[in-house]
Design a protein around this motif. Structure first.
Motif, PDB file in Angstrom:
ATOM      1  N   PRO A 159       3.458  35.794  38.578  1.00  0.00           N
ATOM      2  CA  PRO A 159       2.542  35.080  39.478  1.00  0.00           C
ATOM      3  C   PRO A 159       1.399  34.359  38.775  1.00  0.00           C
ATOM      4  O   PRO A 159       0.829  33.432  39.343  1.00  0.00           O
ATOM      5  N   ASN A 160       1.018  34.755  37.555  1.00  0.00           N
ATOM      6  CA  ASN A 160      -0.086  34.089  36.859  1.00  0.00           C
ATOM      7  C   ASN A 160       0.364  32.818  36.132  1.00  0.00           C
ATOM      8  O   ASN A 160      -0.468  32.129  35.541  1.00  0.00           O
ATOM      9  N   VAL A 161       1.654  32.535  36.140  1.00  0.00           N
ATOM     10  CA  VAL A 161       2.179  31.336  35.493  1.00  0.00           C
ATOM     11  C   VAL A 161       2.261  30.221  36.537  1.00  0.00           C
ATOM     12  O   VAL A 161       2.802  30.425  37.631  1.00  0.00           O
ATOM     13  N   GLU A 162       1.720  29.044  36.213  1.00  0.00           N
ATOM     14  CA  GLU A 162       1.652  27.931  37.155  1.00  0.00           C
ATOM     15  C   GLU A 162       3.002  27.227  37.294  1.00  0.00           C
ATOM     16  O   GLU A 162       3.396  26.843  38.389  1.00  0.00           O
ATOM     17  N   LEU A 220      -2.365  35.408  27.834  1.00  0.00           N
ATOM     18  CA  LEU A 220      -1.533  34.467  27.092  1.00  0.00           C
ATOM     19  C   LEU A 220      -0.181  35.090  26.753  1.00  0.00           C
ATOM     20  O   LEU A 220       0.860  34.421  26.803  1.00  0.00           O
ATOM     21  N   GLN A 221      -0.196  36.389  26.388  1.00  0.00           N
ATOM     22  CA  GLN A 221       1.062  37.086  26.085  1.00  0.00           C
ATOM     23  C   GLN A 221       1.953  37.115  27.322  1.00  0.00           C
ATOM     24  O   GLN A 221       3.167  36.950  27.230  1.00  0.00           O
ATOM     25  N   TYR A 222       1.296  37.325  28.482  1.00  0.00           N
ATOM     26  CA  TYR A 222       2.038  37.332  29.745  1.00  0.00           C
ATOM     27  C   TYR A 222       2.692  35.977  29.996  1.00  0.00           C
ATOM     28  O   TYR A 222       3.833  35.896  30.455  1.00  0.00           O
ATOM     29  N   GLY A 223       1.948  34.885  29.670  1.00  0.00           N
ATOM     30  CA  GLY A 223       2.524  33.553  29.838  1.00  0.00           C
ATOM     31  C   GLY A 223       3.520  33.208  28.753  1.00  0.00           C
ATOM     32  O   GLY A 223       4.376  32.341  28.938  1.00  0.00           O
ATOM     33  N   GLY A 266       9.255  26.296  28.305  1.00  0.00           N
ATOM     34  CA  GLY A 266       7.802  26.380  28.348  1.00  0.00           C
ATOM     35  C   GLY A 266       7.283  26.898  29.665  1.00  0.00           C
ATOM     36  O   GLY A 266       8.005  26.984  30.666  1.00  0.00           O
ATOM     37  N   ALA A 267       6.006  27.284  29.646  1.00  0.00           N
ATOM     38  CA  ALA A 267       5.311  27.736  30.840  1.00  0.00           C
ATOM     39  C   ALA A 267       3.891  27.203  30.779  1.00  0.00           C
ATOM     40  O   ALA A 267       3.319  27.027  29.700  1.00  0.00           O
ATOM     41  N   ASP A 268       3.309  26.913  31.952  1.00  0.00           N
ATOM     42  CA  ASP A 268       1.944  26.407  32.046  1.00  0.00           C
ATOM     43  C   ASP A 268       1.058  27.447  32.706  1.00  0.00           C
ATOM     44  O   ASP A 268       1.464  28.086  33.687  1.00  0.00           O
ATOM     45  N   ILE A 269      -0.139  27.618  32.157  1.00  0.00           N
ATOM     46  CA  ILE A 269      -1.151  28.487  32.764  1.00  0.00           C
ATOM     47  C   ILE A 269      -2.306  27.603  33.220  1.00  0.00           C
ATOM     48  O   ILE A 269      -2.867  26.843  32.425  1.00  0.00           O
ATOM     49  N   ASN A 270      -2.639  27.695  34.496  1.00  0.00           N
ATOM     50  CA  ASN A 270      -3.757  26.929  35.024  1.00  0.00           C
ATOM     51  C   ASN A 270      -5.054  27.430  34.387  1.00  0.00           C
ATOM     52  O   ASN A 270      -5.297  28.632  34.307  1.00  0.00           O
TER      53      ASN A 270
END
Length: 639
Positions: A116-119, A75-78, A233-237
């Protein structure tokens, strides 16, 4: 004949009484022997269950903590992309010298490519809030809506990054509730209303028609002159979180543990057991995720719930393990003890028959049977001692696991900031090259040099911070995993201790204050000394405080009572220790918080390390509601 028959009768009666006496004595001896043997067997079984239960609880706590830190790290990464983007866009907005919308569009694409982990990543603004030029951008779908508002949205599509136009700006105000009671535009409305960083519950979003994706949004408000102007904002799948839970759950009891991550509304975010119900509500009663640990244990499971707090969300990590998987060794030990006990009964019965014939053989058989029982008990106690040593080693490994989590947590911020600054610098270089082709202005050159200098300073400062953290963590790892004596300054150990405790303290209401009166240079064992201080602070965090913030003070000074020694005082202003507990706090397996994070080994390890390895003394004084003070006196130079 009369005298002979009378003598035989008397002898017969004497023999009968002797036989009755022997049988009665033997019966009492057998009764007491079997009773004592049963008590010893029950005691050994309870000790084994208690010991293994504490070890399992400690292992589950450490595993849950590591998994929690992994999820928080994700989550911190996103969180970092929208945070940095919002900061840049806030400073680059305005009516005088705003950033070009195309430049901002390219910057967001670069940020998404670097994570890369952010959708997906996006930025949406209120009307005329970014540059006041909405009317000039109505015909530019690559940066704006059809009304001219500044709208950027980049998503991943297989192995490429695709820009998705936002023709209708009203979608960010859609307050229609979905079937879970969540507003469709919660990702925008939450930071708009709270002006705080927000994480949404899982929701379905169709970036491309017919392909809904379950995702979690992390949005950060863009604030200019204390006014809300938009969001980044950013989305994480959710599948990313699911893969992380599946990967880590395979390492817990050979994959037999059920691991489930729930939202504060009891919706499933990730699970290796409910993998077909992601995003759905879970019925706690029907599915067996019971809050009462005793009831859960009775139903054949051990359950651990660990809260996961991050930004505005309060998630819960639930780990459920079958009891037979955990207590298999206890069942095996119980069977062995019962078999041995049955064998003892048979031996005693045989001995009783033999004693009726020859009393000497009875005594010998009884002694031998007692020796066998004693030997079995000694072997069991040796096994328990070995188990205790393994538990102590597990606690050291758990501390090292905390160090690894600390490395990941502390390094995320400087490395992420350096990457973001480098990405911004790359964008500035591109803009500068374009302006050179069109004719370079002095103001543009000055601005570029200033931006490049600032980005270089940011990159250098953050990389230097990361290098310093890695060097410090490397020394902590060496000290914590080895028993080497070396010369060091006491402040080095205190710095290492704070480095280890920082991730835990950031999640608590409490703080640690250090007061070094004498900067003593010692020749001793820094690893055990650091472990002692960490255990004392963690013991205070678990037991000393309720919900109110507390203070833990570490004071270092040369000992006034013992020459050539140093005193280290660890004091808290918590609720204190009762007189009954004060006498037993250094006993192995004594804890007032079993099942809630206590193992009963922390202070026992502290005492053994201070008295044994560090060749010192440890005392404790405490009064109810006035806190506790542990005083450690150790030699400045250990021989």
């Amino acid at each position: 004949m009369m005298h002979s028959s009378t003598g035989q009768m008397i002898k017969f009666r004497v023999l009968v009484w002797v036989a009755v006496f022997i049988i009665s004595s033997l019966g009492l001896l057998i009764f007491f022997a079997l009773d004592q043997s049963q008590k010893n067997a029950n005691k050994v079984i309870k000790m084994a269950e208690y010991s293994i239960g504490g070890h399992v609880n400690e292992q589950l706590q450490a595993t849950a903590q590591a998994l929690s830190e992994e999820i928080k790290s994700l989550l911190q990464y996103g969180f970092e992309p929208p945070f940095v983007v919002s900061s840049i866009l806030a400073s680059a907005s305005g009516w005088e010298f705003p950033m070009q919308r195309r430049d901002a569009r390219d910057m967001l694409k670069s940020v998404l490519a670097a994570h890369p982990n952010v959708e997906s990543i996006y930025a949406h603004f209120e009307p005329n809030a970014f540059d006041g030029l909405d009317s000039f951008h109505r015909l530019d779908p690559q940066t704006s809506s059809r009304e001219g508002t500044f709208e950027l949205y980049w998503v991943r599509d297989n192995h490429s990054i695709v820009f998705v136009p936002t023709p209708d700006p009203s979608i960010k105000y859609d307050s229609t509730l979905d079937r879970f009671g969540i507003r469709k535009a919660e990702w925008y409305l939450c930071p708009l209303e709270t002006k705080q960083f927000c994480i949404t519950d899982p929701y379905y979003w169709e970036t491309f028609p017919g392909a809904p994706v379950l995702m979690v949004s992390l949005t950060f408000p863009v604030i200019k002159d204390e006014q809300f102007i938009g969001i980044a904002g950013a989305d994480i799948n959710v599948s990313t979180l699911q893969q992380k839970v599946l990967q880590l759950s395979r390492t817990i009891f050979d994959g037999d543990a059920q691991v489930t991550l729930l939202t504060q509304n009891d919706r499933i975010i990730a699970s290796n057991h409910f993998d077909g119900q992601l995003g759905e509500f879970i019925d706690l009663g029907e599915e067996g995720l019971v809050l009462d640990l005793e009831e859960q244990s009775a139903n054949g499971f051990i359950l651990l719930r660990m809260p996961l707090l991050f930004a505005n969300v309060h998630w819960t990590l639930v780990i459920k393990v079958p009891s037979e998987k955990v207590y298999g060794s206890v069942v095996e030990l119980t069977d062995r003890i019962h078999v041995n006990h049955l064998n003892t009964q048979i031996k005693l019965a045989i001995a009783a028959v033999v004693i009726m014939v020859v009393s000497l053989l009875i005594g010998v058989s009884f002694v031998r049977s007692r020796e066998n029982i004693t030997q079995q008990l000694n072997e069991t106690l040796i096994a328990l001692k070995r188990t205790q040593e393994e538990l102590i080693q597990s606690e050291k490994l758990a501390s090292l696991g905390g160090l690894v989590a600390g490395v990941a947590h502390e390094l995320n911020t400087p490395i992420g900031n350096a990457v973001m600054a480098a990405s911004t610098l790359k964008s500035d270089v591109k803009t500068f090259n374009q302006e050179m082709e069109q004719g370079l202005k002095r103001s543009s050159l000055t601005q570029f040099i200033g931006n490049a200098d600032e980005a270089s300073l940011i990159i250098l400062r953050n990389l230097e911070k990361a290098s310093s953290l890695i060097t410090g963590f490397k020394q902590v790892a060496v000290d914590q995993t080895s028993l080497n004596k070396r010369t060091f300054c006491i402040t080095e150990v205190l710095d290492e201790v704070m480095l280890m405790l920082n991730p835990t303290l950031k999640r608590s209401l409490h703080r640690v204050e250090i007061d070094v009166i004498d900067k003593v240079v010692m020749t001793s064992y820094p690893g055990p000394l650091g472990q002692v201080l960490i255990n004392l602070v963690q013991n205070a965090l678990v037991h000393a405080f309720d919900e109110t913030p507390g203070v833990i003070k570490i004071r270092v000074e040369k000992s006034k009572k013992y020459p050539r020694m140093v005193d280290i005082l660890v004091n808290d202003n918590g609720k204190g220790i009762s007189d009954n507990h004060l006498k037993r706090i250094f006993d192995p397996f004594f804890t007032t918080n079993m099942g809630g994070g206590g193992t009963g080994l922390g202070l026992s390890i502290v005492h053994n390390s201070v008295v044994g390895i560090l060749a010192g003394k440890i005392d404790v004084i405490s009064q109810r509601q006035q806190g506790s003070t542990f005083t450690i006196s150790i030699p400045i130079k250990v021989i």
